[in-house]
Design a protein around this motif. Structure first.
Motif, PDB file in Angstrom:
ATOM      1  N   LEU A 114       0.870  -1.180   0.000  1.00 45.40           N
ATOM      2  CA  LEU A 114       0.000   0.000   0.000  1.00 45.40           C
ATOM      3  C   LEU A 114       0.900   1.220   0.000  1.00 45.40           C
ATOM      4  CD1 LEU A 114      -2.673  -1.221   2.589  1.00 45.40           C
ATOM      5  CD2 LEU A 114      -2.813  -1.268   0.093  1.00 45.40           C
ATOM      6  N   ASN A 115       1.072   1.825  -1.152  1.00 44.21           N
ATOM      7  CA  ASN A 115       2.060   2.878  -1.344  1.00 44.21           C
ATOM      8  C   ASN A 115       1.470   4.272  -1.052  1.00 44.21           C
ATOM      9  OD1 ASN A 115       4.554   3.940  -2.027  1.00 44.21           O
ATOM     10  ND2 ASN A 115       4.104   4.030  -4.214  1.00 44.21           N
ATOM     11  N   LYS A 116       2.374   5.236  -0.866  1.00 45.52           N
ATOM     12  CA  LYS A 116       2.078   6.664  -0.667  1.00 45.52           C
ATOM     13  C   LYS A 116       1.407   6.936   0.677  1.00 45.52           C
ATOM     14  CE  LYS A 116       1.643   7.425  -5.659  1.00 45.52           C
ATOM     15  NZ  LYS A 116       0.850   8.011  -6.764  1.00 45.52           N
ATOM     16  N   ILE A 117       1.880   6.235   1.726  1.00 48.50           N
ATOM     17  CA  ILE A 117       1.333   6.509   3.058  1.00 48.50           C
ATOM     18  C   ILE A 117       1.939   7.787   3.647  1.00 48.50           C
ATOM     19  CG2 ILE A 117       0.863   4.079   3.521  1.00 48.50           C
ATOM     20  CD1 ILE A 117       3.367   4.068   5.300  1.00 48.50           C
ATOM     21  N   ASP A 118       2.892   8.409   2.917  1.00 47.25           N
ATOM     22  CA  ASP A 118       3.396   9.701   3.372  1.00 47.25           C
ATOM     23  C   ASP A 118       2.338  10.787   3.232  1.00 47.25           C
ATOM     24  OD1 ASP A 118       4.374  11.096   0.442  1.00 47.25           O
ATOM     25  OD2 ASP A 118       4.221   8.921   0.537  1.00 47.25           O
ATOM     26  N   VAL A 119       1.312  10.528   2.410  1.00 52.59           N
ATOM     27  CA  VAL A 119       0.171  11.442   2.289  1.00 52.59           C
ATOM     28  C   VAL A 119      -0.832  11.082   3.395  1.00 52.59           C
ATOM     29  CG1 VAL A 119      -1.671  12.250   0.776  1.00 52.59           C
ATOM     30  CG2 VAL A 119       0.556  11.616  -0.183  1.00 52.59           C
ATOM     31  N   PRO A 120      -1.286  12.038   4.214  1.00 51.58           N
ATOM     32  CA  PRO A 120      -2.197  11.706   5.335  1.00 51.58           C
ATOM     33  C   PRO A 120      -3.414  10.901   4.903  1.00 51.58           C
ATOM     34  CG  PRO A 120      -1.424  13.950   5.562  1.00 51.58           C
ATOM     35  CD  PRO A 120      -0.926  13.469   4.227  1.00 51.58           C
ATOM     36  N   ASP A 121      -4.091  11.307   3.834  1.00 52.61           N
ATOM     37  CA  ASP A 121      -5.259  10.559   3.394  1.00 52.61           C
ATOM     38  C   ASP A 121      -4.879   9.145   2.961  1.00 52.61           C
ATOM     39  OD1 ASP A 121      -6.811  12.749   3.903  1.00 52.61           O
ATOM     40  OD2 ASP A 121      -6.881  13.443   1.813  1.00 52.61           O
ATOM     41  N   GLY A 122      -3.689   8.994   2.375  1.00 53.01           N
ATOM     42  CA  GLY A 122      -3.236   7.677   1.953  1.00 53.01           C
ATOM     43  C   GLY A 122      -2.992   6.746   3.136  1.00 53.01           C
ATOM     44  N   ARG A 123      -2.418   7.277   4.219  1.00 49.96           N
ATOM     45  CA  ARG A 123      -2.176   6.457   5.411  1.00 49.96           C
ATOM     46  C   ARG A 123      -3.503   6.021   6.031  1.00 49.96           C
ATOM     47  NH1 ARG A 123       2.275   5.848   8.646  1.00 49.96           N
ATOM     48  NH2 ARG A 123       3.329   7.558   7.529  1.00 49.96           N
ATOM     49  N   ASP A 124      -4.455   6.954   6.084  1.00 50.17           N
ATOM     50  CA  ASP A 124      -5.755   6.597   6.675  1.00 50.17           C
ATOM     51  C   ASP A 124      -6.445   5.504   5.857  1.00 50.17           C
ATOM     52  OD1 ASP A 124      -5.272   8.523   8.566  1.00 50.17           O
ATOM     53  OD2 ASP A 124      -6.483  10.070   7.573  1.00 50.17           O
TER      54      ASP A 124
END
Length: 481
Positions: free
Chosen positions: A281-291
């Motif tokens: 699950l990539n791009k968890i550096d973006v807050p919405d992506g982590r959520d």
């Protein structure tokens, strides 16, 4: 414009063999010193060899016609012709050689692997090599055989342990750029990657290769997007990693639906159901992506996937993902069957195997198939009567005449060997009868003497004429003399 080519059609032509030479040695006070015609040289062959420095089939895309050189003809004074030079074509690792009909000829994996795709023709023997106790000065020589001619399809299938699959702009190129030394093109628009990229990853005591496959979309297995052209590059992968964009701006997409769509394309392509999967699950550096990653992770794990939350930008979670990749690759290598050494098995020919077959064709002809008879036909100069007689003797000694008779062939029936057709007449003599050099007495007799069917028809016609007395058989040439 991309310079990556992974499928080409080659038009191959091996070299023809050189003709043998007909020559008689002459010197002062020795006008007929015996035959001294040399043999023709063999034609050059075309081979493919795997070169680790070659990564694409681009060269063959611009030069698809390949021809090896011909062998030179023999000459007098027992001089043999030179052999044609072989052509060696260097191809990438993982090249599959097929016919235009789809039949696989070879799968070239491993540096130095070689495959002879087109064999050069054999050179013909000169009259010096054809001389024997009865035929002391042959007036003929063998022709050189033509080289193989075919169209071959080369397909490149990348040799990688792990394949990264996913939608365009999911971050596959970014991921491979941070876990290896590969430097693919990276941009913020779809279909940035137009060619597969390979990278070597080293983690702990594991070393493996990762392939970044151009983005897949629904319908890729049927030709949409770029997937159809590049799905072949995941066929050899031992592990597949779903790279999912958790920060996509497309509201109609979600990670679970993306994985389902890619799995449907892999299933439609076929042959990949047994490969273990990982999910990144990539791009968890973006807050919405982590959520979003935290929300969908339980659903994916419930399906049996090992899920890793990663960021190619900050390198968060990449160490755990790389260790998991290394473990699966090691397990796949351990489960692979051991490579057994090549064993040469000698199987003797059966006692009743003559090396040829005789079959009746639908058009009424008799077809003789076999390596030796067909090769002898190609080597015979049919403008030379002595060469034709020599061919007849060889076929008779091989048993072709006898087998035709047992199969039910009658004198005058059409016999087809290779590309030649003949009216069959049973051989009158089993061996050569010395005569004029370049001629054959048996062929002259057959030419001058009418066939049995012609003589029988003429005799019946004379007996049916009113007022004529039947003539004796001696006058018809049936006295047996």
């Amino acid at each position: 414009m991309t310079t990556f080519v992974d499928r080409v059609v080659l038009h191959l032509q091996a070299g023809d063999g050189g003709h043998g030479c007909v020559s008689i040695h002459r010197e002062k006070f020795k006008p007929f010193g015996g035959p001294d015609g040399g043999n023709g040289g063999h034609g050059g062959s075309v081979s493919l060899v795997v070169d680790p420095q070659v990564h694409t089939l681009l060269d063959f895309h611009f030069r698809p016609h390949v021809k090896a050189s011909n062998g030179k003809g023999g000459a007098g004074s027992n001089r043999d012709g030179a052999n044609g030079a072989d052509l060696v074509l260097r191809v990438p690792n993982g090249t599959v050689v097929q016919t235009t009909g789809g039949t696989v000829l070879a799968d070239l994996v491993g540096a130095g692997t070689t495959f002879e795709v087109a064999r050069g023709g054999r050179g013909g023997r000169g009259n010096a090599a054809l001389a024997n106790a009865r035929r002391k000065a042959p007036g003929f020589a063998e022709l050189g055989e033509p080289g193989d001619k075919l169209d071959a399809v080369l397909e490149l299938k990348s040799v990688a342990d792990i394949g990264l699959v996913g939608y365009p702009s999911a971050g596959k190129s970014s991921l491979i750029s941070v876990i290896s030394a590969a430097k693919p093109k990276i941009a913020d628009y779809p279909f940035t990657t137009l060619v597969p990229n390979l990278g070597v990853v080293r983690v702990d005591n594991h070393t493996f290769t990762v392939a970044d496959v151009p983005g897949l979309i629904p319908g890729a297995a049927t030709g949409k997007g770029l997937g159809l052209e590049f799905l072949r590059h995941v066929e050899r992968c031992a592990v597949l990693v779903h790279v999912v964009d958790t920060a996509t701006l497309e509201t109609a997409r979600d990670p679970v639906a993306d994985i389902d769509a890619i799995e449907a394309e892999l299933a439609a392509y076929g042959g990949l159901a047994d490969r273990p999967r990982l999910v990144a699950l990539n791009k968890i550096d973006v807050p919405d992506g982590r959520d979003l990653a935290e929300i969908v992770r339980p659903d994916l794990e419930a399906r049996g996937f090992r899920v890793f939350e990663v960021s190619a930008a900050t390198r968060e979670g990449l160490k755990e993902l790389m260790f998991a990749m290394g473990e699966l690759v090691a397990a796949a290598r351990a489960a692979a069957p051991p490579v057994e050494p090549t064993r040469i098995v000698i199987r003797p020919k059966a006692v009743d195997d003559a090396g040829f077959t005789v079959e009746a064709a639908p058009d009424g002809a008799w077809v003789v198939r076999g390596t030796r008879p067909e090769r002898w036909i190609r080597q015979t100069n049919f403008d030379n009567e002595e060469a034709v007689g020599y061919l007849a003797d060889r076929l008779a000694r091989l048993g072709v005449e006898e087998k035709l008779g047992k199969a039910g062939a009658q004198a005058g029936d059409l016999v087809r060997i290779g590309e030649r057709e003949f009216d069959w007449h049973p051989t009158l003599y089993a061996e050569f009868v010395p005569g004029v050099r370049g001629g054959d007495q048996r062929l002259a007799e057959k030419t001058q003497r009418p066939s049995a069917a012609e003589r029988l028809a003429a005799r019946k016609a004379r007996r049916q004429r009113p007022g004529d007395e039947p003539e004796s058989d001696e006058l018809d040439g049936d006295s047996g003399e």
